[in-house]
Design a protein around this motif. Sequence first.
Motif, PDB file in Angstrom:
ATOM      1  N   LYS A   2     -11.717  -6.278  -7.934  1.00 33.85           N
ATOM      2  CA  LYS A   2     -12.335  -6.662  -6.323  1.00 33.85           C
ATOM      3  C   LYS A   2     -12.286  -5.311  -5.740  1.00 33.85           C
ATOM      4  CE  LYS A   2      -8.265  -8.784  -6.306  1.00 33.85           C
ATOM      5  NZ  LYS A   2      -6.758  -9.030  -6.411  1.00 33.85           N
ATOM      6  N   ASP A   3     -11.865  -3.952  -6.423  1.00 31.60           N
ATOM      7  CA  ASP A   3     -12.570  -2.852  -5.555  1.00 31.60           C
ATOM      8  C   ASP A   3     -12.986  -1.883  -6.639  1.00 31.60           C
ATOM      9  OD1 ASP A   3     -12.527  -0.577  -3.709  1.00 31.60           O
ATOM     10  OD2 ASP A   3     -10.518  -1.558  -2.902  1.00 31.60           O
ATOM     11  N   GLU A   4     -13.672  -1.504  -6.301  1.00 31.53           N
ATOM     12  CA  GLU A   4     -14.498  -0.982  -7.602  1.00 31.53           C
ATOM     13  C   GLU A   4     -14.653   0.780  -7.226  1.00 31.53           C
ATOM     14  OE1 GLU A   4     -19.414   0.392  -9.141  1.00 31.53           O
ATOM     15  OE2 GLU A   4     -19.015  -1.767  -8.758  1.00 31.53           O
ATOM     16  N   LYS A   5     -14.452   0.785  -6.168  1.00 34.74           N
ATOM     17  CA  LYS A   5     -14.655   2.145  -5.101  1.00 34.74           C
ATOM     18  C   LYS A   5     -12.667   2.496  -5.219  1.00 34.74           C
ATOM     19  CE  LYS A   5     -14.467   4.297  -0.696  1.00 34.74           C
ATOM     20  NZ  LYS A   5     -14.112   4.824   0.817  1.00 34.74           N
ATOM     21  N   GLU A   6     -11.725   1.709  -5.779  1.00 35.59           N
ATOM     22  CA  GLU A   6     -10.254   2.083  -5.621  1.00 35.59           C
ATOM     23  C   GLU A   6     -10.479   2.257  -7.273  1.00 35.59           C
ATOM     24  OE1 GLU A   6      -6.319   1.915  -4.941  1.00 35.59           O
ATOM     25  OE2 GLU A   6      -7.764   2.256  -3.767  1.00 35.59           O
ATOM     26  N   LEU A   8      -9.844  -4.545 -11.995  1.00 37.58           N
ATOM     27  CA  LEU A   8      -9.450  -4.429 -10.509  1.00 37.58           C
ATOM     28  C   LEU A   8     -11.141  -3.921 -10.015  1.00 37.58           C
ATOM     29  CD1 LEU A   8      -7.961  -2.330  -8.176  1.00 37.58           C
ATOM     30  CD2 LEU A   8      -8.016  -0.918  -9.789  1.00 37.58           C
ATOM     31  N   GLN A  15       1.085  -1.274  -0.010  1.00 39.92           N
ATOM     32  CA  GLN A  15      -0.249  -0.009  -0.112  1.00 39.92           C
ATOM     33  C   GLN A  15       0.429   1.445   0.430  1.00 39.92           C
ATOM     34  OE1 GLN A  15      -2.584  -1.094   3.217  1.00 39.92           O
ATOM     35  NE2 GLN A  15      -4.159  -1.365   1.722  1.00 39.92           N
ATOM     36  N   PHE A  56      -3.380  -3.835  -7.424  1.00 41.23           N
ATOM     37  CA  PHE A  56      -2.869  -2.359  -7.313  1.00 41.23           C
ATOM     38  C   PHE A  56      -3.023  -2.095  -8.275  1.00 41.23           C
ATOM     39  CE2 PHE A  56      -6.468  -4.328  -4.281  1.00 41.23           C
ATOM     40  CZ  PHE A  56      -7.297  -3.969  -3.765  1.00 41.23           C
TER      41      PHE A  56
END
Length: 672
Positions: free
Chosen positions: A478-482, A475, A416, A450
């Motif tokens: 896995k993580d729509e917000k990201e 992505l 991260q 990511f």
Amino acid sequence: DICDHLLAEEQKTYCNTLLALRAFCSLHVHDHQQALQDFQKVIEHDSPHPNSCIKALCGRGLIRISGGSHYLTALDYITACQLKMEETIFTIKSYVPWNQRGLLLKVLQEEGQKMLQKKRYLGGSFSLWAEKETGLCRFLTEREDAPGVYQLASLLLELDASDEASRILCADALYQMGCVEEAHKLLLLALPRNPQRSPILARLALLQLKKGFMYDGNQLLKKVIKIGDTSCLLPIMDIFKDEDRKLMQTHCHFRALTILKDKQEDADIKEAIAYLSFAIIASGGYAEDCLLIRARCYGRLGQKKTAIFDFNAILKEDPRNVQALSGRGFIYLALKQQKEAVQDLVSALKVEAGVVIPAILSLKHEARGLITQWLLQHGRTALTELVATKDLSKEETLGDLLVIAKALIKICKDTQCHIFYTDVLIVNGRYEEALEHLHEAFGHSFADDFASARLAVLQLKKRNVPVAAHSFSILAKKDEKELGFLLNFVDAKQQQHLAQVAAQEGNVLIKEYCYEKALGYYTLAVLTSKDNPKYLRKRAACLTHLKKYGKALKDMEKVIQKHGHSSLKTQVEDHCSKGQLLLSMAEEEAAVKEYIEALQLDESMALCSIMNGPGIEILTKTFHKIAQYNFEMQHYEEAWKITDYGLKIDKNTELKKLRTRLKREASSCSIH
């Protein structure tokens, strides 16, 4: 009366003596004005009589106490002592009433102390007069008071030899006169009477240090520490000379460092704190190095609020002090005050990251992890706000983020942190550096989705849309917000192109029954097109294949909300699609409402859509079930409406029977 009679005679003898006697008589009957006039005549007489002058000075001093001019009272008594000590003692004992003598002695002690401390209070009528007499004011400020105070203290000791405050005042005056040995002897005489008296011990300690007897001085300081009265040094420091205060500060600082170097028990830390407090007082209240060490000691003892107080004292003088900023940040960390901790640590990193980072790395794993988490959270929030508003002109914010990001990759090797650093570089327009860092941190395989998405952002800068779309689609699952956050880095034209490419790829995958992969592409198309209904419908269909009916329903609700510019046929089909989803979720009543909505828009189009799914038979049974329920609940209007629309779909026998029953049951009221 006797004095008046004698003064009225032609042959005036003992005039000053009589005036002084009459003045004291007036003073005793509280006629202060007459007393003051007589005292002034004696003092201002062309041929002054010493003994009478002493009486007049003592009397005038008493009057000045009642007027609040305590400093002038002290000056009168100092002048009297300088004229004749024995006569001054005699006058006080003979002429000053017992009920006034205690107040007089207290006033003289306090004013003597103020003179030595250079803290004179020129109050009452004197202050008004002194404003005009600037020359005298300068004289009073610059004059050497110690000899006068010594005489005043000697007078007080003659009046009460057991008074400790007077003895200390006398010793302080001797010290300022340079008579160190005499001051030392005087204090030693006072010590046996009260061996626990901190002010005496503290003075003796400083005198021993001044004479070079470090061991003896330190032993005396230890006694003061044991008593626990470190504040006794405060008034002393105003009396002692700069070089002696510096000597005390240096000695106490060194002792504290020695204790902390060799021992780490709570009792030792408390002793070190006491020495540091002495050093801080000796410095005049601000000694940066001592305040820093003492704050850390308080932190070790769990006295966190007190530690913050010391850090605040440093930062008040030097707001950019790295040690104080980071130290206070660590205390806030221990107190779980996230906002304050982050603010201080970021400020410290901006000033000198090279000092702060090793300090963070020296913390325990748990504390280090919490700092990393908070800094990352703060940085991500600030970065998200920055890219969401598209306001990249805030150079200060960008600079702060870069400082945080650089620190994070040194503090923690977590994925991260490296991704955040890459994001900050991209926002700053440093694409080559961002690409280089990605390769350094993740190699060339980019197994992390990511990280791959960041690579996709950089590939878009080189117009490699299909490859970028592939990474983004992974992505998206896995993580729509990201993904939504990353798309802020992509301009509107590129997003439009991405939406088209993603939708085309999704269509191909749907035909190949690769619904999971298609979902990622459709999600990308939805995000890049800002919820275009065309792509929402495709994603809803894909989700339906995957039996994710809840998510599909949310997409269809968004589509229906955007019906403003849609054709009638499209609107009918959307309501039917939503109805079918609700049936799949066993939400039969809501499904019936959607189909009625479609039938109201256009009956033939709705029937055509129903034929394609779920089919007339299934839907008719559902209509009958919901209508029957409303009938049983005596909701006759709603039951009639549902039955009526159900019969439009199919002339079902059960629905016909229900309508007949409705007519019979509700014959007494108008249904339609």
